[in-house]
Design an enzyme around this catalytic site. Structure first.
Site, short mmCIF file in Angstrom:
data_model
loop_
_atom_site.label_atom_id
_atom_site.label_comp_id
_atom_site.label_asym_id
_atom_site.label_seq_id
_atom_site.Cartn_x
_atom_site.Cartn_y
_atom_site.Cartn_z
N GLU A 96 12.08 2.53 14.14
CA GLU A 96 11.12 3.50 13.60
C GLU A 96 9.84 3.35 14.39
O GLU A 96 9.72 2.48 15.26
CB GLU A 96 10.87 3.25 12.11
CG GLU A 96 10.26 1.89 11.82
CD GLU A 96 9.95 1.68 10.34
OE1 GLU A 96 9.82 2.65 9.59
OE2 GLU A 96 9.81 0.50 9.96
N LEU A 121 11.25 1.30 7.04
CA LEU A 121 10.67 1.72 5.77
C LEU A 121 11.35 3.03 5.36
O LEU A 121 11.52 3.93 6.20
CB LEU A 121 9.16 1.96 5.94
CG LEU A 121 8.46 2.38 4.66
CD1 LEU A 121 8.29 1.19 3.73
CD2 LEU A 121 7.11 3.02 4.96
N TYR A 156 0.83 -1.20 0.00
CA TYR A 156 0.00 0.00 0.00
C TYR A 156 0.86 1.24 0.00
O TYR A 156 2.08 1.18 0.20
CB TYR A 156 -0.95 0.00 1.21
CG TYR A 156 -0.29 0.32 2.54
CD1 TYR A 156 0.55 -0.60 3.18
CD2 TYR A 156 -0.48 1.55 3.16
CE1 TYR A 156 1.14 -0.30 4.39
CE2 TYR A 156 0.12 1.86 4.37
CZ TYR A 156 0.93 0.93 4.98
OH TYR A 156 1.52 1.23 6.18
N LYS A 171 6.54 -1.99 1.82
CA LYS A 171 5.36 -1.39 2.47
C LYS A 171 4.17 -2.34 2.34
O LYS A 171 3.24 -2.13 1.56
CB LYS A 171 5.05 -0.01 1.88
CG LYS A 171 4.17 0.83 2.79
CD LYS A 171 4.30 2.29 2.50
CE LYS A 171 3.30 3.16 3.26
NZ LYS A 171 3.42 3.11 4.71
N1 PDD Z 1 2.85 4.98 7.38
N2 PDD Z 1 7.53 3.68 8.84
C1 PDD Z 1 6.37 2.99 8.85
C2 PDD Z 1 6.34 1.66 9.51
C3 PDD Z 1 5.22 3.52 8.24
O1 PDD Z 1 4.07 2.81 8.25
C4 PDD Z 1 5.29 4.81 7.64
C5 PDD Z 1 4.10 5.43 6.97
C6 PDD Z 1 6.51 5.50 7.67
C7 PDD Z 1 6.67 6.85 7.03
O2 PDD Z 1 6.62 6.77 5.64
P1 PDD Z 1 6.09 7.98 4.74
O3 PDD Z 1 6.90 9.17 5.10
O4 PDD Z 1 6.32 7.54 3.37
O5 PDD Z 1 4.62 8.18 5.08
C8 PDD Z 1 7.62 4.89 8.26
C9 PDD Z 1 1.65 5.46 6.73
C10 PDD Z 1 1.44 6.93 6.89
C11 PDD Z 1 0.48 4.63 7.20
O6 PDD Z 1 0.64 3.43 7.30
O7 PDD Z 1 -0.61 5.18 7.43
#
Ligand code: PDD
Length: 286
Positions: free
Chosen positions: A181, A206, A33, A148
């Site tokens: 993270e 990620l 996703y 992801k």
């Molecule tokens: N999550 N690490 C994890 C485990 C994440 O699920 C996310 C983002 C990030 C940050 O990635 P980005 O900057 O590309 O949003 C880091 C999204 C927002 C979610 O699952 O809703």
């Protein structure tokens, strides 16, 4: 105003948006996703999100559900039909529908679902003014969190634990005490010397798109970044602590495991990154 979702080629009422019970996303979490921020009528950093989607699909040998050039059109259309000026657009691709068998089914068409929803930028700004709290939990995820994937059960449990502790995010910490993270965000500190520190984007985290764009923002603001791990103890003693994600941008952290960090208030470096972010990020008209 009824919400509209895109499901496998059709725009349908959100309440009637279904996938089959044998969709492999539902049965095996066999899918990936992306979440893009929508701000002031723009989809933020869409090319970077689609680049990461391509990588996730490739790593799992899932095909593109539509021609890559068509996906931005679908994202824009879902944002438009839902009248989202500020909020997010979510897309999910799974390996598709097949009778339950662990191995990849032959000839299955990947499923694509896209939804969009509004968010309140004023509420987010208010949250950033006071900052949020994190707790720490032991890392218990698989070692390919760079993909992801929709397999997010450890993240769900960690974030629920955070909520029950009165916090907004949970940080996964590895066996050496180094922060990996958050459950849905990347982790950062600002040292006493004003240097930004964040863990290198290897398989252990990620590679956040917001994280990547913050590198550009930091360069514009003349801030130095060190890509290295930091311990919970170092974060507790840091000048500033923050998280980044498409839904939070740079969000100040004011407590870790119940103990105030920094001086208990959002720091100026974090807030300057947050304020400059939108000028630097790539903006695709929605
Ligand atoms: N999550 N690490 C994890 C485990 C994440 O699920 C996310 C983002 C990030 C940050 O990635 P980005 O900057 O590309 O949003 C880091 C999204 C927002 C979610 O699952 O809703």
């Amino acid at each position: 105003m009824p919400r509209i979702a895109y499901v496998n080629g059709r725009y349908v009422a959100h309440a009637d948006a279904f996938v089959h019970i044998e969709d492999r996303g539902y049965q095996f979490a066999d899918g990936v996703y992306e979440v893009c921020e929508v701000a002031r009528g723009f989809i933020v950093d869409m090319p970077r999100h689609l680049g990461r989607l391509n990588r996730s699909l490739t790593e799992l040998s899932i095909g593109w559900p539509v021609t890559p050039g068509v996906l931005p059109i679908i994202l824009r259309e879902v944002v438009r039909r839902n009248h989202v000026a500020d909020g997010l657009v979510y897309l999910q691709v799974t390996r598709g529908v097949a009778s339950r068998d662990f191995v990849f089914p032959a000839g299955t068409k990947p499923s694509l679902v896209v939804t969009a929803r509004k968010a309140d930028p004023a509420a987010a700004a208010k949250r950033a003014e006071s900052g949020i709290k994190v707790i720490t939990v032991p890392e218990n995820r698989w070692d390919r969190v760079d993909i992801k994937s929709v397999g997010l059960l450890p993240n769900v449990l960690a974030k629920q634990k955070a909520k029950e502790a009165g916090a907004h995010e949970a940080w996964f910490v590895d066996a050496d005490g180094i922060v990996k993270e958050g459950g849905s965000s990347n982790a950062w500190i600002v040292t006493r010397d004003g240097v930004l520190v964040t863990r290198p984007a290897e398989h252990g985290i990620l590679r956040g798109i917001t994280r990547t764009t913050l590198f550009d923002v930091a360069a514009k603001l003349g801030l130095k970044i060190e890509e290295r791990g930091f311990s919970v103890a170092e974060a507790k003693a840091a000048r500033e602590v923050f998280i980044s994600s498409a839904t939070t941008i740079a969000m100040p952290i004011v407590a870790i495991d119940g103990a105030p960090v920094a001086n208990g208030h959002p720091g100026s470096v974090t807030l300057s990154l947050r304020h400059a972010f939108f000028d630097v990020a790539e903006k695709s008209p929605a």
